[in-house]
Design an enzyme around this catalytic site. Structure first.
Site, mmCIF file in Angstrom:
data_model
loop_
_atom_site.group_PDB
_atom_site.id
_atom_site.type_symbol
_atom_site.label_atom_id
_atom_site.label_comp_id
_atom_site.label_asym_id
_atom_site.label_seq_id
_atom_site.Cartn_x
_atom_site.Cartn_y
_atom_site.Cartn_z
ATOM 1 N N ASN A 46 0.832 -1.203 0.000
ATOM 2 C CA ASN A 46 0.000 0.000 0.000
ATOM 3 C C ASN A 46 0.869 1.256 0.000
ATOM 4 O O ASN A 46 1.973 1.274 0.553
ATOM 5 C CB ASN A 46 -1.014 0.005 1.144
ATOM 6 C CG ASN A 46 -0.425 -0.201 2.522
ATOM 7 O OD1 ASN A 46 0.644 -0.781 2.670
ATOM 8 N ND2 ASN A 46 -1.135 0.252 3.534
ATOM 9 N N VAL A 47 0.367 2.270 -0.663
ATOM 10 C CA VAL A 47 1.067 3.548 -0.785
ATOM 11 C C VAL A 47 0.065 4.643 -0.434
ATOM 12 O O VAL A 47 -0.877 4.899 -1.192
ATOM 13 C CB VAL A 47 1.621 3.752 -2.215
ATOM 14 C CG1 VAL A 47 2.350 5.088 -2.326
ATOM 15 C CG2 VAL A 47 2.554 2.606 -2.608
ATOM 16 N N GLU A 48 0.273 5.246 0.725
ATOM 17 C CA GLU A 48 -0.680 6.245 1.213
ATOM 18 C C GLU A 48 -0.312 7.637 0.720
ATOM 19 O O GLU A 48 0.700 7.838 0.038
ATOM 20 C CB GLU A 48 -0.746 6.167 2.743
ATOM 21 C CG GLU A 48 -1.246 4.792 3.186
ATOM 22 C CD GLU A 48 -1.521 4.674 4.670
ATOM 23 O OE1 GLU A 48 -1.086 5.552 5.445
ATOM 24 O OE2 GLU A 48 -2.195 3.696 5.035
ATOM 25 N N CYS A 57 -4.192 0.900 -2.381
ATOM 26 C CA CYS A 57 -4.071 -0.379 -1.681
ATOM 27 C C CYS A 57 -2.951 -1.216 -2.301
ATOM 28 O O CYS A 57 -2.564 -1.010 -3.466
ATOM 29 C CB CYS A 57 -5.375 -1.154 -1.768
ATOM 30 S SG CYS A 57 -6.663 -0.600 -0.648
ATOM 31 N N GLU A 59 -3.121 -4.080 -3.444
ATOM 32 C CA GLU A 59 -3.595 -4.794 -4.633
ATOM 33 C C GLU A 59 -3.514 -3.925 -5.883
ATOM 34 O O GLU A 59 -3.373 -4.451 -6.993
ATOM 35 C CB GLU A 59 -5.037 -5.266 -4.418
ATOM 36 C CG GLU A 59 -5.193 -6.294 -3.298
ATOM 37 C CD GLU A 59 -5.401 -5.689 -1.920
ATOM 38 O OE1 GLU A 59 -4.997 -4.523 -1.715
ATOM 39 O OE2 GLU A 59 -5.949 -6.369 -1.056
ATOM 40 N N CYS A 90 -9.925 -5.667 0.498
ATOM 41 C CA CYS A 90 -11.122 -4.829 0.623
ATOM 42 C C CYS A 90 -12.010 -5.023 -0.610
ATOM 43 O O CYS A 90 -11.599 -5.624 -1.612
ATOM 44 C CB CYS A 90 -10.728 -3.362 0.811
ATOM 45 S SG CYS A 90 -10.188 -2.523 -0.681
ATOM 46 N N CYS A 93 -10.706 -3.824 -3.919
ATOM 47 C CA CYS A 93 -9.587 -4.635 -4.413
ATOM 48 C C CYS A 93 -10.044 -6.004 -4.905
ATOM 49 O O CYS A 93 -9.434 -6.573 -5.801
ATOM 50 C CB CYS A 93 -8.522 -4.733 -3.344
ATOM 51 S SG CYS A 93 -7.692 -3.141 -3.160
HETATM 52 N N1 THU Z 1 -5.328 -1.665 2.490
HETATM 53 C C1 THU Z 1 -4.775 -2.352 1.471
HETATM 54 O O1 THU Z 1 -3.646 -2.055 1.029
HETATM 55 N N2 THU Z 1 -5.475 -3.390 0.929
HETATM 56 C C2 THU Z 1 -6.686 -3.830 1.401
HETATM 57 O O2 THU Z 1 -7.282 -4.703 0.800
HETATM 58 C C3 THU Z 1 -7.226 -3.254 2.632
HETATM 59 C C4 THU Z 1 -6.653 -1.946 3.030
HETATM 60 C C5 THU Z 1 -4.582 -0.534 3.055
HETATM 61 C C6 THU Z 1 -5.110 0.825 2.673
HETATM 62 C C7 THU Z 1 -4.568 1.697 3.805
HETATM 63 O O3 THU Z 1 -3.268 2.137 3.446
HETATM 64 C C8 THU Z 1 -4.459 0.748 4.983
HETATM 65 O O4 THU Z 1 -4.618 -0.557 4.468
HETATM 66 C C9 THU Z 1 -5.494 0.980 6.053
HETATM 67 O O5 THU Z 1 -6.783 0.988 5.516
#
Ligand code: THU
Length: 133
Positions: A46-48, A57, A59, A90, A93
């Protein structure tokens, strides 16, 4: 079913990816890895973003990696949280993964191995675009 899946190798690739996560806001690193139909392993983290809603996410990175390394389909998928425990993808994804599913795609879940249809029943897919054209 196709070839047997090396789940421990996928788990290791997902953990490696998780360690590369950029998650300074949620502090919830995620790593995802998948076996492609032709035997590659692709992964993503994940890259915020400071604009929180723009977060990508793990994915998202994974499907980008799939496409950038030759495309193809996803045969098996594994996602982990910051403790290395299995994490359910999620909803958004699941849809991203559905697009690239191999017919026999399997996902590691908190309840064991499941099919794509079990984690995203009655999915919307490319075939629905054709129906109304
Ligand atoms: N996140 C994912 O990378 N994939 C998922 O399927 C669920 C959520 C990440 C997004 C965010 O950076 C962190 O989890 C918290 O929600």
């Amino acid at each position: 079913m196709g070839n047997p899946v090396d789940w421990p190798a996928l788990e290791a690739a997902a953990v490696d990816a998780m360690r590369k996560a950029y998650a300074p806001y949620s502090k919830f690193p995620v790593g995802a890895a998948a076996l492609t139909g032709n035997g590659r392993i692709v992964s993503g983290c994940n890259v915020e973003n400071a604009s929180y809603g723009l977060t990508l996410c793990a994915e998202c990175a994974l499907v980008g990696n799939l496409q950038m390394t030759g495309g193809g389909s996803l045969r098996a998928f594994y996602c982990v949280d910051g403790n290395g425990n299995v994490l359910m993808p999620c909803g958004r994804c699941r849809q991203l993964l559905y697009e690239f599913r191999a017919p026999d795609m399997e996902l590691m879940t908190t309840q064991g191995i499941k099919t794509m249809d079990q984690v995203l029943p009655d999915a919307f897919g490319p075939e629905h675009l054709e129906e109304t054209r």
